[in-house]
Design a protein around this motif. Structure first.
Motif, PDB file in Angstrom:
ATOM      1  N   THR A  33       0.857  -1.180   0.000  1.00 43.84           N
ATOM      2  CA  THR A  33       0.000   0.000   0.000  1.00 43.84           C
ATOM      3  C   THR A  33       0.894   1.231   0.000  1.00 43.84           C
ATOM      4  N   ILE A  34       0.298   2.366  -0.193  1.00 44.75           N
ATOM      5  CA  ILE A  34       1.041   3.625  -0.141  1.00 44.75           C
ATOM      6  C   ILE A  34       1.660   3.815   1.249  1.00 44.75           C
ATOM      7  N   ALA A  35       0.982   3.321   2.282  1.00 38.90           N
ATOM      8  CA  ALA A  35       1.489   3.438   3.656  1.00 38.90           C
ATOM      9  C   ALA A  35       2.757   2.609   3.849  1.00 38.90           C
ATOM     10  N   ASP A  36       2.929   1.531   3.065  1.00 38.04           N
ATOM     11  CA  ASP A  36       4.132   0.702   3.172  1.00 38.04           C
ATOM     12  C   ASP A  36       5.346   1.360   2.533  1.00 38.04           C
ATOM     13  N   ILE A  37       5.103   2.247   1.590  1.00 35.58           N
ATOM     14  CA  ILE A  37       6.189   2.832   0.810  1.00 35.58           C
ATOM     15  C   ILE A  37       6.874   3.979   1.546  1.00 35.58           C
ATOM     16  N   ALA A  38       6.096   4.861   2.146  1.00 34.12           N
ATOM     17  CA  ALA A  38       6.677   6.014   2.850  1.00 34.12           C
ATOM     18  C   ALA A  38       5.692   6.555   3.866  1.00 34.12           C
ATOM     19  N   ASP A  39       6.244   7.134   4.907  1.00 34.19           N
ATOM     20  CA  ASP A  39       5.410   7.722   5.962  1.00 34.19           C
ATOM     21  C   ASP A  39       4.904   9.114   5.600  1.00 34.19           C
ATOM     22  N   ASP A  40       5.562   9.780   4.657  1.00 30.64           N
ATOM     23  CA  ASP A  40       5.230  11.176   4.369  1.00 30.64           C
ATOM     24  C   ASP A  40       4.333  11.347   3.137  1.00 30.64           C
ATOM     25  N   ILE A  41       3.580  10.322   2.792  1.00 29.26           N
ATOM     26  CA  ILE A  41       2.675  10.403   1.644  1.00 29.26           C
ATOM     27  C   ILE A  41       1.434  11.194   2.049  1.00 29.26           C
ATOM     28  N   PRO A  42       1.075  12.211   1.286  1.00 24.28           N
ATOM     29  CA  PRO A  42      -0.108  12.997   1.643  1.00 24.28           C
ATOM     30  C   PRO A  42      -1.384  12.159   1.565  1.00 24.28           C
ATOM     31  N   ALA A  43      -2.251  12.351   2.528  1.00 24.64           N
ATOM     32  CA  ALA A  43      -3.518  11.623   2.581  1.00 24.64           C
ATOM     33  C   ALA A  43      -4.432  11.993   1.425  1.00 24.64           C
ATOM     34  N   THR A  44      -4.121  13.072   0.735  1.00 25.67           N
ATOM     35  CA  THR A  44      -4.976  13.552  -0.356  1.00 25.67           C
ATOM     36  C   THR A  44      -4.736  12.836  -1.682  1.00 25.67           C
ATOM     37  N   LEU A  45      -3.732  11.957  -1.763  1.00 25.45           N
ATOM     38  CA  LEU A  45      -3.479  11.255  -3.023  1.00 25.45           C
ATOM     39  C   LEU A  45      -4.698  10.420  -3.401  1.00 25.45           C
ATOM     40  N   ASP A  46      -5.130  10.565  -4.639  1.00 29.53           N
ATOM     41  CA  ASP A  46      -6.302   9.808  -5.076  1.00 29.53           C
ATOM     42  C   ASP A  46      -5.914   8.375  -5.437  1.00 29.53           C
ATOM     43  N   THR A  47      -6.914   7.576  -5.764  1.00 35.33           N
ATOM     44  CA  THR A  47      -6.701   6.168  -6.077  1.00 35.33           C
ATOM     45  C   THR A  47      -5.738   5.994  -7.246  1.00 35.33           C
ATOM     46  N   ALA A  48      -5.859   6.819  -8.280  1.00 37.90           N
ATOM     47  CA  ALA A  48      -4.983   6.706  -9.446  1.00 37.90           C
ATOM     48  C   ALA A  48      -3.523   6.937  -9.060  1.00 37.90           C
ATOM     49  N   GLU A  49      -3.237   7.984  -8.308  1.00 41.36           N
ATOM     50  CA  GLU A  49      -1.849   8.282  -7.942  1.00 41.36           C
ATOM     51  C   GLU A  49      -1.304   7.250  -6.955  1.00 41.36           C
ATOM     52  N   GLN A  50      -2.126   6.774  -6.035  1.00 43.83           N
ATOM     53  CA  GLN A  50      -1.661   5.714  -5.135  1.00 43.83           C
ATOM     54  C   GLN A  50      -1.338   4.457  -5.931  1.00 43.83           C
ATOM     55  N   THR A  51      -2.185   4.125  -6.897  1.00 47.45           N
ATOM     56  CA  THR A  51      -1.934   2.956  -7.742  1.00 47.45           C
ATOM     57  C   THR A  51      -0.617   3.111  -8.485  1.00 47.45           C
ATOM     58  N   ARG A  52      -0.382   4.274  -9.074  1.00 40.51           N
ATOM     59  CA  ARG A  52       0.853   4.542  -9.831  1.00 40.51           C
ATOM     60  C   ARG A  52       2.083   4.344  -8.932  1.00 40.51           C
ATOM     61  N   ARG A  53       2.049   4.880  -7.744  1.00 41.27           N
ATOM     62  CA  ARG A  53       3.221   4.781  -6.850  1.00 41.27           C
ATOM     63  C   ARG A  53       3.442   3.350  -6.375  1.00 41.27           C
ATOM     64  N   VAL A  54       2.367   2.637  -6.070  1.00 42.72           N
ATOM     65  CA  VAL A  54       2.503   1.242  -5.646  1.00 42.72           C
ATOM     66  C   VAL A  54       3.012   0.392  -6.811  1.00 42.72           C
ATOM     67  N   MET A  55       2.504   0.602  -8.006  1.00 44.57           N
ATOM     68  CA  MET A  55       2.961  -0.159  -9.175  1.00 44.57           C
ATOM     69  C   MET A  55       4.443   0.113  -9.451  1.00 44.57           C
ATOM     70  N   ARG A  56       4.886   1.335  -9.296  1.00 46.15           N
ATOM     71  CA  ARG A  56       6.313   1.655  -9.493  1.00 46.15           C
ATOM     72  C   ARG A  56       7.181   0.934  -8.463  1.00 46.15           C
TER      73      ARG A  56
END
Length: 146
Positions: A33-56
């Motif tokens: 999840t986005i929470a696993d990647i970094a602690d400083d991820i803004p809570a405002t990231l939408d589903t598309a951007e969270q998906t992009r970061r997790v896929m990367r």
């Protein structure tokens, strides 16, 4: 024999599990999840951007095992709101060749970690790839004079 690997760039799992399990045939990557990647991820990231970061991040982990998206055979996805599947699908499709999508399951899981909207787990095939023990030079590496 399987290897149980925790990626040093990710927080150590706070559950009894590993980031990756690797054997001669497959690479299994635990749900990210986005929470696993970094602690400083803004809570405002939408589903598309969270998906992009997790896929990367998953792509980076695949590369560690000398694999890529063409080797992925199964993906499991959990969305906090299944009504946002079209946002996920738009990004998800960018990572695969058209018509070469892995088997997939997608479910709604409203209680993902922190402010995460998406969790993705995958399995990749090592078919055609000979596995060598860590520290052993691959046949394409220069091993020096004989």
């Amino acid at each position: 024999m399987p290897q149980f690997i925790n990626d040093p760039t990710l927080p150590k799992p706070d559950f009894p599990g590993s980031h990756m399990v690797v054997d001669d045939h497959y690479v299994f990557i635990s749900g990210l999840t986005i929470a696993d990647i970094a602690d400083d991820i803004p809570a405002t990231l939408d589903t598309a951007e969270q998906t992009r970061r997790v896929m990367r991040e998953l792509e980076r982990m695949l590369r560690q095992e000398e694999l890529g998206w063409t080797d992925v055979v199964r993906v499991d996805i959990h969305l906090s709101d299944l009504a946002e599947i079209h946002k996920l699908d738009g990004v998800y499709a960018e990572f695969f060749e058209p018509g070469r999508y892995p088997a997939r399951t997608c479910t709604e899981s409203p209680k993902l970690s922190g402010t995460s909207r998406v969790e993705i787990t995958l399995m990749a095939s090592r078919a055609g790839q000979a596995r060598t023990p860590p520290g052993t030079p691959r046949s394409d590496e220069d091993t020096g004079p004989e």
